[in-house]
Write a protein that holds these residues in place. Structure first.
Motif, short mmCIF file in Angstrom:
data_model
loop_
_atom_site.label_atom_id
_atom_site.label_comp_id
_atom_site.label_asym_id
_atom_site.label_seq_id
_atom_site.Cartn_x
_atom_site.Cartn_y
_atom_site.Cartn_z
N GLY A 1 -8.81 9.22 -12.09
CA GLY A 1 -8.68 9.95 -11.07
C GLY A 1 -7.48 10.80 -11.21
O GLY A 1 -7.29 11.84 -11.03
N GLY A 2 -6.33 10.10 -11.85
CA GLY A 2 -5.02 10.58 -11.88
C GLY A 2 -4.93 11.81 -12.97
O GLY A 2 -4.56 13.04 -12.86
N THR A 3 -5.56 11.55 -14.05
CA THR A 3 -5.95 12.60 -15.24
C THR A 3 -6.79 13.85 -14.67
O THR A 3 -6.34 14.95 -14.73
CB THR A 3 -6.66 12.00 -16.42
N LEU A 4 -7.77 13.60 -13.92
CA LEU A 4 -8.69 14.68 -13.56
C LEU A 4 -7.80 15.42 -12.43
O LEU A 4 -7.77 16.67 -12.41
CB LEU A 4 -9.82 14.21 -12.39
N MET A 5 -6.88 14.74 -11.51
CA MET A 5 -6.10 15.32 -10.38
C MET A 5 -5.11 16.25 -11.41
O MET A 5 -5.05 17.59 -10.92
CB MET A 5 -5.39 14.39 -9.73
N VAL A 6 -4.47 15.78 -12.38
CA VAL A 6 -3.53 16.91 -13.04
C VAL A 6 -4.26 17.91 -13.81
O VAL A 6 -3.85 18.97 -13.49
CB VAL A 6 -2.76 15.77 -14.29
N LEU A 7 -5.62 17.75 -14.29
CA LEU A 7 -6.23 18.99 -14.82
C LEU A 7 -6.44 19.94 -13.61
O LEU A 7 -6.44 21.00 -14.04
CB LEU A 7 -7.56 18.42 -15.49
N ALA B 1 1.49 7.04 0.26
CA ALA B 1 2.37 8.20 -0.14
C ALA B 1 1.43 9.15 -0.88
O ALA B 1 1.63 10.45 -0.41
CB ALA B 1 3.41 7.87 -1.07
N HIS B 2 0.65 8.96 -1.59
CA HIS B 2 -0.32 9.95 -2.48
C HIS B 2 -1.31 10.54 -1.37
O HIS B 2 -1.74 11.61 -1.60
CB HIS B 2 -0.81 9.13 -3.55
N ILE B 3 -1.86 9.83 -0.53
CA ILE B 3 -2.86 10.25 0.48
C ILE B 3 -2.01 11.27 1.36
O ILE B 3 -2.57 12.35 1.71
CB ILE B 3 -3.43 9.21 1.51
N ASN B 4 -0.87 10.93 1.97
CA ASN B 4 -0.10 12.09 2.52
C ASN B 4 0.28 13.19 1.82
O ASN B 4 0.26 14.53 2.03
CB ASN B 4 1.07 11.30 3.06
N LEU B 5 0.41 12.86 0.36
CA LEU B 5 1.21 14.03 -0.47
C LEU B 5 0.13 14.94 -1.10
O LEU B 5 0.16 15.90 -1.09
CB LEU B 5 2.38 13.73 -1.39
N LEU B 6 -0.69 14.26 -1.81
CA LEU B 6 -1.85 14.88 -2.50
C LEU B 6 -3.08 15.35 -1.41
O LEU B 6 -3.68 16.30 -1.70
CB LEU B 6 -2.19 14.24 -3.50
N GLY B 7 -3.18 14.58 -0.51
CA GLY B 7 -4.38 14.82 0.58
C GLY B 7 -3.96 15.75 1.66
O GLY B 7 -4.32 16.91 1.96
N PHE C 1 0.82 -1.11 0.12
CA PHE C 1 -0.03 -0.04 0.19
C PHE C 1 0.85 1.38 0.05
O PHE C 1 0.28 2.42 0.26
CB PHE C 1 -0.97 0.05 1.26
N SER C 2 2.14 1.11 -0.15
CA SER C 2 3.09 2.35 -0.21
C SER C 2 2.69 3.53 -1.08
O SER C 2 2.43 4.65 -0.75
CB SER C 2 4.65 2.22 -0.52
N PRO C 3 2.41 3.24 -2.39
CA PRO C 3 1.98 4.29 -3.33
C PRO C 3 0.71 4.88 -2.75
O PRO C 3 0.40 6.04 -2.87
CB PRO C 3 1.72 3.64 -4.51
N VAL C 4 -0.48 4.18 -2.25
CA VAL C 4 -1.48 4.56 -1.77
C VAL C 4 -1.34 5.67 -0.46
O VAL C 4 -1.81 6.68 -0.31
CB VAL C 4 -2.55 3.68 -1.31
N ILE D 1 -11.16 8.85 -6.02
CA ILE D 1 -11.33 7.87 -7.24
C ILE D 1 -9.90 7.41 -7.38
O ILE D 1 -9.89 6.16 -7.49
CB ILE D 1 -11.71 8.49 -8.28
N MET D 2 -8.73 7.82 -7.49
CA MET D 2 -7.43 7.56 -7.68
C MET D 2 -6.95 6.42 -6.62
O MET D 2 -6.56 5.52 -6.89
CB MET D 2 -6.49 8.94 -7.77
N MET D 3 -7.23 6.96 -5.26
CA MET D 3 -7.01 6.12 -4.14
C MET D 3 -7.67 5.02 -3.97
O MET D 3 -6.98 3.77 -3.77
CB MET D 3 -6.93 7.13 -2.95
#
Ligand code: HEM
Ligand code: HEM
Length: 121
Positions: free
Chosen positions: A100-106, A36-42, A31-34, A78-80
Protein backbone atom coordinates in the motif's frame (compact mmCIF):
# COMPACT_ATOMS: atom_id res chain seq x y z
CA UNK A 1 -12.42 14.46 -10.17
CA UNK A 2 -12.38 17.50 -7.83
CA UNK A 3 -15.83 16.81 -6.37
CA UNK A 4 -15.14 13.09 -5.94
CA UNK A 5 -11.85 13.79 -4.10
CA UNK A 6 -13.47 16.36 -1.79
CA UNK A 7 -16.41 14.04 -0.98
CA UNK A 8 -14.13 11.04 -0.28
CA UNK A 9 -11.87 13.26 1.87
CA UNK A 10 -14.67 14.06 4.33
CA UNK A 11 -15.43 10.34 4.75
CA UNK A 12 -11.79 9.85 5.81
CA UNK A 13 -12.10 12.95 8.05
CA UNK A 14 -15.03 11.39 9.93
CA UNK A 15 -13.23 8.02 10.24
CA UNK A 16 -9.99 9.78 11.34
CA UNK A 17 -11.56 11.89 14.09
CA UNK A 18 -13.69 8.94 15.32
CA UNK A 19 -10.49 6.90 15.64
CA UNK A 20 -8.87 9.87 17.45
CA UNK A 21 -11.78 9.98 19.89
CA UNK A 22 -11.61 6.22 20.41
CA UNK A 23 -7.86 6.52 21.14
CA UNK A 24 -8.45 9.36 23.65
CA UNK A 25 -11.31 7.57 25.40
CA UNK A 26 -9.55 4.21 25.70
CA UNK A 27 -6.06 5.71 26.15
CA UNK A 28 -4.99 3.21 23.49
CA UNK A 29 -2.47 5.22 21.48
CA UNK A 30 -1.27 2.22 19.43
CA UNK A 31 -3.47 3.40 16.58
CA UNK A 32 -1.73 6.84 16.36
CA UNK A 33 -0.02 6.14 13.02
CA UNK A 34 -3.29 4.81 11.53
CA UNK A 35 -5.16 7.88 12.83
CA UNK A 36 -2.39 10.23 11.59
CA UNK A 37 -2.32 8.81 8.05
CA UNK A 38 -6.11 8.53 7.69
CA UNK A 39 -6.28 12.24 8.55
CA UNK A 40 -3.21 13.29 6.54
CA UNK A 41 -3.41 11.08 3.42
CA UNK A 42 -7.19 10.62 3.50
CA UNK A 43 -8.66 13.93 4.64
CA UNK A 44 -5.99 16.61 4.07
CA UNK A 45 -4.17 15.30 0.98
CA UNK A 46 -7.36 14.44 -0.90
CA UNK A 47 -9.10 17.69 0.10
CA UNK A 48 -6.10 19.75 -1.05
CA UNK A 49 -5.83 17.77 -4.33
CA UNK A 50 -9.57 18.34 -4.90
CA UNK A 51 -9.27 22.07 -4.20
CA UNK A 52 -6.27 22.38 -6.56
CA UNK A 53 -8.39 20.73 -9.27
CA UNK A 54 -11.18 23.27 -8.57
CA UNK A 55 -8.65 26.05 -9.28
CA UNK A 56 -7.11 24.30 -12.31
CA UNK A 57 -9.91 22.27 -13.93
CA UNK A 58 -7.82 21.31 -16.99
CA UNK A 59 -5.45 19.37 -14.69
CA UNK A 60 -8.42 17.45 -13.23
CA UNK A 61 -9.45 15.77 -16.47
CA UNK A 62 -6.12 14.24 -17.53
CA UNK A 63 -5.24 10.53 -17.56
CA UNK A 64 -2.56 11.30 -14.95
CA UNK A 65 -5.29 12.69 -12.64
CA UNK A 66 -7.39 9.54 -13.11
CA UNK A 67 -4.39 7.24 -12.47
CA UNK A 68 -3.51 9.18 -9.29
CA UNK A 69 -7.15 9.10 -8.12
CA UNK A 70 -7.45 5.32 -8.45
CA UNK A 71 -3.97 4.48 -7.13
CA UNK A 72 -4.47 6.78 -4.08
CA UNK A 73 -7.91 5.35 -3.33
CA UNK A 74 -6.85 1.72 -3.71
CA UNK A 75 -3.52 2.01 -1.86
CA UNK A 76 -4.77 3.97 1.17
CA UNK A 77 -7.21 1.32 2.47
CA UNK A 78 -4.60 -1.44 1.85
CA UNK A 79 -1.97 0.56 3.79
CA UNK A 80 -4.35 1.56 6.62
CA UNK A 81 -5.95 -1.86 7.14
CA UNK A 82 -2.46 -3.43 7.05
CA UNK A 83 -1.15 -0.87 9.56
CA UNK A 84 -4.19 -1.36 11.85
CA UNK A 85 -3.56 -5.14 11.93
CA UNK A 86 0.18 -4.57 12.41
CA UNK A 87 -0.19 -2.23 15.43
CA UNK A 88 -2.75 -4.69 16.85
CA UNK A 89 -0.08 -7.41 16.88
CA UNK A 90 -0.50 -9.15 13.50
CA UNK A 91 3.07 -8.66 12.32
CA UNK A 92 2.36 -10.72 9.17
CA UNK A 93 0.39 -7.68 7.86
CA UNK A 94 3.70 -6.00 6.97
CA UNK A 95 3.51 -6.85 3.20
CA UNK A 96 0.13 -5.04 3.00
CA UNK A 97 1.72 -1.90 4.51
CA UNK A 98 4.70 -2.17 2.14
CA UNK A 99 2.48 -2.73 -0.93
CA UNK A 100 0.00 0.00 0.00
CA UNK A 101 2.79 2.44 0.94
CA UNK A 102 4.76 1.82 -2.27
CA UNK A 103 1.64 2.20 -4.44
CA UNK A 104 0.77 5.39 -2.54
CA UNK A 105 4.22 6.88 -3.24
CA UNK A 106 3.92 5.96 -6.95
CA UNK A 107 0.43 7.53 -7.07
CA UNK A 108 1.75 10.72 -5.46
CA UNK A 109 4.58 10.89 -8.03
CA UNK A 110 1.95 10.60 -10.80
CA UNK A 111 -0.02 13.39 -9.10
CA UNK A 112 3.11 15.58 -8.91
CA UNK A 113 3.84 15.03 -12.63
CA UNK A 114 0.22 15.95 -13.42
CA UNK A 115 0.47 19.18 -11.42
CA UNK A 116 3.86 20.12 -12.92
CA UNK A 117 2.65 19.44 -16.49
CA UNK A 118 -0.91 20.68 -16.40
CA UNK A 119 -1.22 23.52 -13.86
CA UNK A 120 -0.58 26.77 -15.72
CA UNK A 121 -1.13 30.40 -14.81
C1 HEM B 1 -11.66 14.89 17.21
C2 HEM B 1 -10.53 14.99 16.58
C3 HEM B 1 -9.26 14.30 17.03
C4 HEM B 1 -8.95 13.60 18.15
C5 HEM B 1 -9.85 13.26 19.34
C6 HEM B 1 -7.55 13.20 18.04
C7 HEM B 1 -6.86 12.44 18.99
C8 HEM B 1 -5.54 12.09 18.88
C9 HEM B 1 -4.81 11.34 19.86
C10 HEM B 1 -5.38 10.83 21.19
C11 HEM B 1 -3.54 11.18 19.41
C12 HEM B 1 -2.37 10.45 20.11
C13 HEM B 1 -1.56 11.48 20.83
C14 HEM B 1 -0.35 10.86 21.51
O1 HEM B 1 0.24 9.90 20.94
O2 HEM B 1 0.04 11.34 22.58
C15 HEM B 1 -3.45 11.83 18.13
C16 HEM B 1 -2.32 11.89 17.34
C17 HEM B 1 -2.25 12.50 16.11
N1 HEM B 1 -3.26 13.16 15.47
FE1 HEM B 1 -5.16 13.39 16.13
N2 HEM B 1 -7.05 13.68 16.85
C18 HEM B 1 -8.06 14.36 16.19
C19 HEM B 1 -7.98 14.98 14.97
C20 HEM B 1 -6.85 15.02 14.17
C21 HEM B 1 -6.77 15.66 12.86
C22 HEM B 1 -7.93 16.39 12.19
C23 HEM B 1 -5.50 15.47 12.41
C24 HEM B 1 -4.85 15.91 11.13
C25 HEM B 1 -5.43 16.61 10.21
C26 HEM B 1 -4.78 14.73 13.42
C27 HEM B 1 -3.46 14.35 13.32
C28 HEM B 1 -2.79 13.64 14.27
C29 HEM B 1 -1.38 13.25 14.13
C30 HEM B 1 -0.47 13.59 12.95
C31 HEM B 1 -1.06 12.52 15.28
C32 HEM B 1 0.29 11.88 15.60
C33 HEM B 1 1.10 12.90 16.37
C34 HEM B 1 2.39 12.32 16.89
O3 HEM B 1 2.65 11.12 16.78
O4 HEM B 1 3.17 13.10 17.44
N3 HEM B 1 -5.63 14.46 14.46
N4 HEM B 1 -4.69 12.38 17.83
C1 HEM C 1 3.20 6.86 1.10
C2 HEM C 1 3.08 7.73 2.02
C3 HEM C 1 3.55 7.53 3.45
C4 HEM C 1 4.14 6.46 4.03
C5 HEM C 1 4.50 5.10 3.42
C6 HEM C 1 4.38 6.83 5.43
C7 HEM C 1 4.97 6.01 6.37
C8 HEM C 1 5.15 6.32 7.69
C9 HEM C 1 5.73 5.47 8.69
C10 HEM C 1 6.27 4.06 8.41
C11 HEM C 1 5.68 6.12 9.87
C12 HEM C 1 6.15 5.60 11.25
C13 HEM C 1 4.97 4.97 11.95
C14 HEM C 1 5.31 4.46 13.33
O1 HEM C 1 6.24 3.68 13.46
O2 HEM C 1 4.63 4.88 14.28
C15 HEM C 1 5.08 7.41 9.65
C16 HEM C 1 4.81 8.34 10.62
C17 HEM C 1 4.25 9.57 10.37
N1 HEM C 1 3.89 10.08 9.15
FE1 HEM C 1 3.88 9.09 7.41
N2 HEM C 1 3.92 8.09 5.63
C18 HEM C 1 3.43 8.57 4.44
C19 HEM C 1 2.88 9.80 4.20
C20 HEM C 1 2.74 10.80 5.13
C21 HEM C 1 2.21 12.11 4.85
C22 HEM C 1 1.75 12.57 3.47
C23 HEM C 1 2.21 12.78 6.03
C24 HEM C 1 1.80 14.18 6.32
C25 HEM C 1 1.13 14.97 5.51
C26 HEM C 1 2.73 11.88 7.05
C27 HEM C 1 2.88 12.18 8.37
C28 HEM C 1 3.35 11.33 9.34
C29 HEM C 1 3.34 11.63 10.75
C30 HEM C 1 2.83 12.91 11.40
C31 HEM C 1 3.90 10.53 11.41
C32 HEM C 1 4.06 10.32 12.91
C33 HEM C 1 2.81 9.57 13.35
C34 HEM C 1 2.88 8.99 14.72
O3 HEM C 1 3.81 9.30 15.45
O4 HEM C 1 1.98 8.21 15.09
N3 HEM C 1 3.05 10.70 6.46
N4 HEM C 1 4.77 7.50 8.31
Amino acid sequence: MAVRLIKISVVYFVIGVCLGMYMSMTENLNFSPVHAHINLLGWLTMAVAGLIYVGFPSAAETTLAKVHFWVHNISLPIMMIGLAFYVSGTKSAEPAIATGGTLMVLGIIVYAINILKNVRS
